[in-house]
Design an enzyme around this catalytic site. Structure first.
Site, PDB file in Angstrom:
ATOM      1  CG  ASP A  74      -0.225  -0.421   2.468  1.00  0.00           C
ATOM      2  OD1 ASP A  74       0.979  -0.084   2.616  1.00  0.00           O
ATOM      3  OD2 ASP A  74      -0.848  -1.086   3.307  1.00  0.00           O
ATOM      4  CG  ASP A  76       1.457   3.876   4.573  1.00  0.00           C
ATOM      5  OD1 ASP A  76       0.266   3.681   4.277  1.00  0.00           O
ATOM      6  OD2 ASP A  76       2.159   3.049   5.181  1.00  0.00           O
ATOM      7  CG  ASP A 158      10.116   0.103  12.027  1.00  0.00           C
ATOM      8  OD1 ASP A 158      10.337   0.812  11.021  1.00  0.00           O
ATOM      9  OD2 ASP A 158       9.297  -0.841  12.014  1.00  0.00           O
TER      10      ASP A 158
HETATM   11  P1  ATP Z   1       4.588  -3.699   4.905  1.00  0.00           P
HETATM   12  O1  ATP Z   1       4.933  -3.631   3.477  1.00  0.00           O
HETATM   13  O2  ATP Z   1       4.783  -5.036   5.479  1.00  0.00           O
HETATM   14  O3  ATP Z   1       3.266  -3.060   5.263  1.00  0.00           O
HETATM   15  P2  ATP Z   1       5.620  -1.328   6.121  1.00  0.00           P
HETATM   16  O4  ATP Z   1       7.040  -0.848   6.217  1.00  0.00           O
HETATM   17  O5  ATP Z   1       4.670  -0.520   5.328  1.00  0.00           O
HETATM   18  O6  ATP Z   1       5.698  -2.807   5.620  1.00  0.00           O
HETATM   19  P3  ATP Z   1       3.817  -0.998   8.322  1.00  0.00           P
HETATM   20  O7  ATP Z   1       3.611  -1.907   9.485  1.00  0.00           O
HETATM   21  O8  ATP Z   1       2.722  -0.829   7.357  1.00  0.00           O
HETATM   22  O9  ATP Z   1       5.132  -1.508   7.604  1.00  0.00           O
HETATM   23  O10 ATP Z   1       4.251   0.399   8.923  1.00  0.00           O
HETATM   24  C1  ATP Z   1       4.392   1.554   8.106  1.00  0.00           C
HETATM   25  C2  ATP Z   1       5.605   2.365   8.557  1.00  0.00           C
HETATM   26  O11 ATP Z   1       5.411   2.837   9.896  1.00  0.00           O
HETATM   27  C3  ATP Z   1       6.900   1.577   8.600  1.00  0.00           C
HETATM   28  O12 ATP Z   1       7.540   1.577   7.347  1.00  0.00           O
HETATM   29  C4  ATP Z   1       7.694   2.307   9.660  1.00  0.00           C
HETATM   30  O13 ATP Z   1       8.328   3.441   9.102  1.00  0.00           O
HETATM   31  C5  ATP Z   1       6.626   2.790  10.635  1.00  0.00           C
HETATM   32  N1  ATP Z   1       6.426   1.852  11.764  1.00  0.00           N
HETATM   33  C6  ATP Z   1       5.545   0.818  11.816  1.00  0.00           C
HETATM   34  N2  ATP Z   1       5.607   0.182  12.996  1.00  0.00           N
HETATM   35  C7  ATP Z   1       6.543   0.812  13.726  1.00  0.00           C
HETATM   36  C8  ATP Z   1       7.065   0.630  15.046  1.00  0.00           C
HETATM   37  N3  ATP Z   1       6.628  -0.352  15.831  1.00  0.00           N
HETATM   38  N4  ATP Z   1       8.009   1.506  15.463  1.00  0.00           N
HETATM   39  C9  ATP Z   1       8.455   2.509  14.673  1.00  0.00           C
HETATM   40  N5  ATP Z   1       8.000   2.708  13.427  1.00  0.00           N
HETATM   41  C10 ATP Z   1       7.066   1.895  12.942  1.00  0.00           C
HETATM   42 MG    MG Z   2       2.538  -0.852   5.137  1.00  0.00          MG
END
Ligand code: ATP
Ligand code: MG
Length: 463
Positions: A74, A76, A158
């Site tokens: 997705d 963001d 993170d």
């Molecule tokens: P995916 O493709 O699996 O969704 P993602 O990187 O988009 O991976 P998300 O869980 O959707 O992961 O989170 C979006 C963003 O928010 C991450 O890329 C990160 O920058 C931030 N984030 C998410 N969880 C945390 C956390 N526990 N601590 C700090 N930052 C976080």
């Molecule tokens: Mg995501």
């Protein structure tokens, strides 16, 4: 594949010890992300916010995945606009979340999630992780939305690979945390002090494993070092949040590798304590059954077939059942009620750690119950079982048990054949069972109460 991405860009080999306030800026020719590979709706949201005078970028997983030439899940958006300001720009926008408020901009089925830049306060992104928020100072601050600058926003994320900002208008990438070189070197690296960042939010340990498995990255050594010691902190995470995380861990298409990493970092036991115990006591059978279930899951995902969390959870917990059945039998329960009690207790115990919703625990029980019923094929039973909506899951589960070396007297093969043949052959197969009394006696037979297998080859009664 990554060559093109880095061909005209030199990275410093040494890492900066402290966060920098000027980001590394990669111009459009220095990276492979293309405006056209970003969702048009996300581009639209960014453009609109920028025109209104705010900073706005595509951020996080989508930039990371595009740099790796993977399809993003997705898109963001991060912005300097507050949620109210964002909402004012779009008619199709809704503010969501209690603790940290986000805006969802709806375009038909696509939702673009827009978050205001914020400063790190140690907690996490889980919207409903209200226990922590309610009890900790940091939670209260977060609930009040402490907004920050673009750089604050990068530093509170993170991993370095998740803190990249892409501006689809100028096609530049902003990198405050050395995320681009970490992508090049295929490293999952925490931003800041790893120990502190895990203590702030232990779920980051699971996320490190998830990204390492999903992207085929290593966990950078300083980020990996404290995990084993801090793994028990996962026990304090609310069970509901852990359920979400566990699904993400095992349903991202790399479940088997994820499992190996969880074991390696001692993260499996805090999630599945009973299974971890079974793994200790009976490593070969338990390990084979779980790995096979995960391999099958990964394969189904690769083929675009649906996967049900219930089947996976049924497999993950199954090896922990026999010890509990035995306990119940030692208390004097006959085999079938012992199995029922054991199943109930095991699921209840697991739910205290990981809140598996009823819509999954019921099918888990049904898949297990099916293991008791599949051996009993006499008379009309086989045909009735075939019509049972859980037959397929139960049959697949039987094959899984056999593939892990469980002895079932050829039951899996029998059922495979029964499904393939015509009606008269089926009748013959059933008749042959009575002749052999093939573990499926229709008569009420007393079974030894000391029988140990939870899914016995012969059945007990149907009631
Ligand atoms: P995916 O493709 O699996 O969704 P993602 O990187 O988009 O991976 P998300 O869980 O959707 O992961 O989170 C979006 C963003 O928010 C991450 O890329 C990160 O920058 C931030 N984030 C998410 N969880 C945390 C956390 N526990 N601590 C700090 N930052 C976080
Ligand atoms: Mg995501």
């Amino acid at each position: 594949m990554l060559k093109k991405l880095f061909q005209s860009f030199r990275f410093p080999l040494r890492r900066a010890a402290h966060p920098r306030s000027t980001p590394q800026v990669l111009g459009s020719r220095q990276h492979s992300v293309n405006r056209s590979s970003i969702s048009r709706n996300a581009v639209m949201v960014v453009e609109r916010l920028q025109k209104a005078g705010y900073q706005a970028y595509a951020v996080g997983g989508c930039v990371r995945d595009l740099l790796l030439e993977l399809p993003p899940k997705d898109f963001d958006v991060a912005t300097s606009a507050t949620p109210e300001q964002v909402r004012a720009e779009f008619r199709n926008a809704r503010i969501i979340g209690r603790r940290f408020r986000l805006v969802h901009v709806h375009f038909g089925r696509e939702i673009i999630e827009v978050a205001t830049f914020r400063a790190g306060h140690g907690a996490d992104d889980a919207e409903e992780d209200s226990n922590r928020a309610a009890h900790h100072e940091s939670g209260r601050i977060l609930r009040d939305n402490v907004y920050g600058t673009l750089e604050d926003d990068a530093q509170r994320r993170d991993f370095t690979i998740n803190a990249l900002y892409y501006d689809p208008v100028t096609e530049r990438i902003l990198d405050y945390t050395h995320g681009v070189p970490d992508i090049r070197n295929r490293l999952v690296r925490l931003i800041g002090d790893p120990r502190q960042r895990y203590q702030e939010d232990p779920v980051r340990m699971l996320r490190a494993v998830r990204f390492a498995a999903k992207l085929d990255f290593d966990i950078e050594k300083h980020s990996a070092a404290p995990i084993r010691e801090l793994a028990p902190l996962l026990r304090d995470i609310p069970a509901a949040r852990l359920f979400e995380e566990v699904l993400k861990l095992f349903l991202a298409g790399r479940a088997e590798r994820t499992f190996e990493l969880l074991l390696h970092y001692d993260l499996f036991a805090p999630l599945f304590p009973a299974t971890a115990q079974a793994l200790k006591e009976n490593p070969e059978y338990t390990g084979t059954l779980i790995r096979q279930a995960l391999i099958n899951t990964d394969e189904r995902i690769r083929l675009g077939k649906p996967v049900t969390p219930a089947f996976l959870l049924a497999a993950l917990l199954w090896p922990a059942l026999p010890a509990r059945v035995l306990q119940q039998q030692e208390r004097g329960l006959p085999p079938i009620p012992a199995m029922q009690e054991a199943a109930h207790d095991l699921i209840a115990e697991q739910c205290r750690r990981i809140a598996v919703p009823k819509r999954f625990t019921l099918p888990i029980r049904e898949i297990w119950d099916m293991q008791e019923r599949l051996p009993r094929r006499q008379g009309k039973r086989a045909d009735l079982l075939l019509e049972n909506p859980r037959f397929r899951a139960g049959y697949d589960f039987l094959l899984l048990r056999e593939s892990a070396g469980e002895e079932t007297g050829g039951l899996g093969d029998w059922w495979t054949r029964y499904q393939e043949v015509d009606d008269s052959t089926r009748r013959t197969m059933i008749r042959d069972l009575s002749k052999e009394d093939g573990g499926a006696a229709p008569r009420k037979r007393r079974r030894s109460p000391r029988k140990r297998r939870p899914a016995s080859q012969s059945g007990g009664s149907d009631d």
